[in-house]
Design a protein around this motif. Structure first.
Motif, PDB file in Angstrom:
ATOM      1  N   UNK A  50     -36.157 -24.035 -15.729  1.00  0.00           N
ATOM      2  CA  UNK A  50     -36.137 -25.499 -15.689  1.00  0.00           C
ATOM      3  C   UNK A  50     -37.194 -26.115 -16.595  1.00  0.00           C
ATOM      4  N   UNK A  51     -38.404 -25.574 -16.538  1.00  0.00           N
ATOM      5  CA  UNK A  51     -39.510 -26.180 -17.275  1.00  0.00           C
ATOM      6  C   UNK A  51     -39.334 -26.127 -18.786  1.00  0.00           C
ATOM      7  N   UNK A  52     -39.999 -27.085 -19.428  1.00  0.00           N
ATOM      8  CA  UNK A  52     -39.959 -27.138 -20.877  1.00  0.00           C
ATOM      9  C   UNK A  52     -41.060 -26.256 -21.472  1.00  0.00           C
ATOM     10  N   UNK A  53     -42.150 -26.155 -20.757  1.00  0.00           N
ATOM     11  CA  UNK A  53     -43.413 -25.668 -21.292  1.00  0.00           C
ATOM     12  C   UNK A  53     -43.410 -24.340 -22.058  1.00  0.00           C
ATOM     13  N   UNK A  54     -43.371 -23.185 -21.380  1.00  0.00           N
ATOM     14  CA  UNK A  54     -44.015 -22.037 -22.017  1.00  0.00           C
ATOM     15  C   UNK A  54     -43.126 -21.280 -22.978  1.00  0.00           C
ATOM     16  N   UNK A  55     -42.184 -21.963 -23.572  1.00  0.00           N
ATOM     17  CA  UNK A  55     -41.447 -21.364 -24.668  1.00  0.00           C
ATOM     18  C   UNK A  55     -41.665 -22.293 -25.845  1.00  0.00           C
ATOM     19  N   UNK A  56     -41.771 -21.756 -26.992  1.00  0.00           N
ATOM     20  CA  UNK A  56     -41.884 -22.618 -28.164  1.00  0.00           C
ATOM     21  C   UNK A  56     -41.431 -21.766 -29.298  1.00  0.00           C
ATOM     22  N   UNK A  57     -42.401 -21.212 -29.956  1.00  0.00           N
ATOM     23  CA  UNK A  57     -42.053 -20.138 -30.882  1.00  0.00           C
ATOM     24  C   UNK A  57     -42.035 -18.823 -30.108  1.00  0.00           C
ATOM     25  N   UNK A  58     -42.762 -18.839 -28.974  1.00  0.00           N
ATOM     26  CA  UNK A  58     -42.962 -17.606 -28.220  1.00  0.00           C
ATOM     27  C   UNK A  58     -41.639 -16.931 -27.865  1.00  0.00           C
ATOM     28  N   UNK A  59     -40.695 -17.745 -27.399  1.00  0.00           N
ATOM     29  CA  UNK A  59     -39.436 -17.195 -26.906  1.00  0.00           C
ATOM     30  C   UNK A  59     -38.677 -16.447 -28.003  1.00  0.00           C
ATOM     31  N   UNK A  60     -38.864 -16.899 -29.221  1.00  0.00           N
ATOM     32  CA  UNK A  60     -38.098 -16.333 -30.323  1.00  0.00           C
ATOM     33  C   UNK A  60     -38.650 -14.993 -30.814  1.00  0.00           C
ATOM     34  N   UNK A  61     -39.880 -14.699 -30.486  1.00  0.00           N
ATOM     35  CA  UNK A  61     -40.542 -13.547 -31.101  1.00  0.00           C
ATOM     36  C   UNK A  61     -39.893 -12.226 -30.695  1.00  0.00           C
ATOM     37  N   UNK A  62     -39.340 -12.200 -29.495  1.00  0.00           N
ATOM     38  CA  UNK A  62     -38.701 -10.961 -29.062  1.00  0.00           C
ATOM     39  C   UNK A  62     -37.279 -11.262 -28.623  1.00  0.00           C
ATOM     40  N   UNK A  63     -36.345 -10.946 -29.498  1.00  0.00           N
ATOM     41  CA  UNK A  63     -34.960 -11.282 -29.222  1.00  0.00           C
ATOM     42  C   UNK A  63     -34.462 -10.621 -27.933  1.00  0.00           C
ATOM     43  N   UNK A  64     -34.940  -9.420 -27.675  1.00  0.00           N
ATOM     44  CA  UNK A  64     -34.431  -8.692 -26.518  1.00  0.00           C
ATOM     45  C   UNK A  64     -35.418  -8.707 -25.356  1.00  0.00           C
ATOM     46  N   UNK A  65     -35.650  -9.881 -24.858  1.00  0.00           N
ATOM     47  CA  UNK A  65     -36.587  -9.990 -23.743  1.00  0.00           C
ATOM     48  C   UNK A  65     -35.855  -9.805 -22.417  1.00  0.00           C
ATOM     49  N   UNK A  66     -36.609  -9.956 -21.354  1.00  0.00           N
ATOM     50  CA  UNK A  66     -36.096  -9.706 -20.008  1.00  0.00           C
ATOM     51  C   UNK A  66     -34.883 -10.583 -19.669  1.00  0.00           C
ATOM     52  N   UNK A  67     -34.894 -11.802 -20.166  1.00  0.00           N
ATOM     53  CA  UNK A  67     -33.800 -12.713 -19.879  1.00  0.00           C
ATOM     54  C   UNK A  67     -32.476 -12.212 -20.428  1.00  0.00           C
ATOM     55  N   UNK A  68     -32.544 -11.675 -21.626  1.00  0.00           N
ATOM     56  CA  UNK A  68     -31.348 -11.133 -22.243  1.00  0.00           C
ATOM     57  C   UNK A  68     -30.747  -9.996 -21.417  1.00  0.00           C
ATOM     58  N   UNK A  69     -31.619  -9.179 -20.839  1.00  0.00           N
ATOM     59  CA  UNK A  69     -31.137  -8.080 -20.016  1.00  0.00           C
ATOM     60  C   UNK A  69     -30.306  -8.590 -18.833  1.00  0.00           C
ATOM     61  N   UNK A  70     -30.839  -9.623 -18.183  1.00  0.00           N
ATOM     62  CA  UNK A  70     -30.144 -10.185 -17.027  1.00  0.00           C
ATOM     63  C   UNK A  70     -28.785 -10.755 -17.452  1.00  0.00           C
ATOM     64  N   UNK A  71     -28.799 -11.466 -18.583  1.00  0.00           N
ATOM     65  CA  UNK A  71     -27.547 -12.051 -19.065  1.00  0.00           C
ATOM     66  C   UNK A  71     -26.550 -10.972 -19.482  1.00  0.00           C
ATOM     67  N   UNK A  72     -27.085  -9.899 -20.022  1.00  0.00           N
ATOM     68  CA  UNK A  72     -26.234  -8.779 -20.407  1.00  0.00           C
ATOM     69  C   UNK A  72     -25.539  -8.184 -19.183  1.00  0.00           C
ATOM     70  N   UNK A  73     -26.287  -8.110 -18.095  1.00  0.00           N
ATOM     71  CA  UNK A  73     -25.730  -7.621 -16.828  1.00  0.00           C
ATOM     72  C   UNK A  73     -24.554  -8.492 -16.396  1.00  0.00           C
ATOM     73  N   UNK A  74     -24.756  -9.808 -16.506  1.00  0.00           N
ATOM     74  CA  UNK A  74     -23.683 -10.743 -16.179  1.00  0.00           C
ATOM     75  C   UNK A  74     -22.483 -10.533 -17.099  1.00  0.00           C
ATOM     76  N   UNK A  75     -22.768 -10.433 -18.388  1.00  0.00           N
ATOM     77  CA  UNK A  75     -21.702 -10.225 -19.379  1.00  0.00           C
ATOM     78  C   UNK A  75     -20.884  -8.972 -19.063  1.00  0.00           C
ATOM     79  N   UNK A  76     -21.589  -7.880 -18.775  1.00  0.00           N
ATOM     80  CA  UNK A  76     -20.900  -6.621 -18.477  1.00  0.00           C
ATOM     81  C   UNK A  76     -19.996  -6.753 -17.255  1.00  0.00           C
TER      82      UNK A  76
END
Lengths: 204, 204
Positions: free
Chosen positions: B112-138
DNA sequence: AAATATACTAAACACTGTTCATAAAAATCA
DNA sequence: TGATTTTTATGAACAGTGTTTAGTATATTT
């Protein structure tokens, strides 16, 4: 007592001046970056003066919050013309999504932010938000009556529809699709496809 | 050069100390009310010291952000046992919703929050969030393969499911259901009903 | 003209994230 | 060991926030 009347008018005028300035700054830079001192500078008054007209910052932005709902309500009006209730429900969703994409700051204030509701939201049970939700409820009820959607409790279905639409636009606004793999290129496109899929399921 | 090793360990220890304190305070009072000075007080260092270990406040909370994803990932693990893919999808939704309701501050930071992503989120394409979404996709893909849900593009369906779940919990967390008519009494109950209705439509 | 009520503001309070010069401590070198 | 350099820590300040208060002009009423 015409003087007293004029005084009251003046007071209202200055309130409107503050709101106008706050709205302008808010739409330019959002809630957080719009400070009381910014508004004070803009209207060429002291910051303390603003507190003679509003108890706190949130009170100002609750009015802007209501302006947002008025705007949304306005955009919902033409939809009443749509005879087919399922079509109307679909249009309702599209209009909601477009409103969010075109007015992200308003949407933020209205549905995402924590700030400008506290006790304030409770004071008027029948505010603008309720009207919009009532419109959704009525449309869903009509769809149910005409057996155009999968049967269920009208409240549950309305919450389902609203939640879907809100989730879609708020994840988009907060750029959570970007941070995942999806939606990197065609940003708004996937929202429409999701909307279509959701409605198709509902109508199935 | 064992001394240099120990120094590095010490440095990491102090980083961990800061993160531990920040996490504690964050879970007690949320992001906004957890200030650098609060953390400094808690670990009995000067506020300036914290900036020797982290570039900015958001960097600290991005680590907490990742902790949240690790926690969510952990809660998803048992779901791999569920053989029936549609059942698994349903459980995935329920787990997601329960995670949000049980860890509202984590959820806030993560989605929900705007804060702690900026450039940070982009630095690692395969972060923890992607894993969760991948699980959903599968899971969605499996449902599609077994023709258990209404056919459509797997990405669109995953976005649809995620959006619905997110909308549900984020409107709940931000108390937008309360401010409407609904959900005043049985708060969590309507979420489950909406979830059931949504899955029923999907599976229809 | 004097007393009262109204409108306004400078200054301060208690915060916030962040930076920087300086001081203390520890490790390295002579 | 003593002197030097490197590492680590901090007090104080900067620029900002929302909000309160005491005091000052201005306008109205008596």
């Amino acid at each position: 007592m015409a003087i007293k009347d004029r005084k009251e008018r003046d007071k209202l005028d200055r309130q409107k001046l503050i709101i106008a300035s706050a709205t302008k700054l808010f739409l330019e830079q959002g809630y957080d970056k719009t400070s009381i001192r910014n508004i004070a500078d803009d209207i060429e008054y002291s910051p303390a003066t603003i507190y003679l007209y509003f108890k706190e910052k949130d009170e100002i932005f609750f009015i802007i919050h209501e302006q947002g709902f008025a705007l949304l309500h306005q955009e919902f009006q033409p939809l009443l013309e749509i005879a087919n209730s399922l079509e109307r429900l679909h249009a309702l969703g599209s209009t909601y999504i477009n409103f969010a994409l075109n007015n992200p700051d308003y949407y933020d204030l209205m549905f995402i932010m924590r700030a400008p509701l506290g006790q304030i939201a409770c004071h008027d049970k029948w505010d603008a938000g309720d009207h919009a939700f009532q419109f959704l409820l009525n449309t869903v009820q009509e769809c149910l009556d005409q057996k155009l959607i999968v049967p269920g409790d009208v409240n549950v279905i309305a919450v389902t529809v609203w939640s879907f639409a809100h989730g879609l636009v708020s994840l988009h606004i907060r750029e959570r699709f970007k941070s995942m793999g999806i939606g990197s290129d065609s940003d708004g496109e996937i929202l429409k496809h999701a909307m279509n899929y959701f409605i198709k399921n509902l109508a199935h």
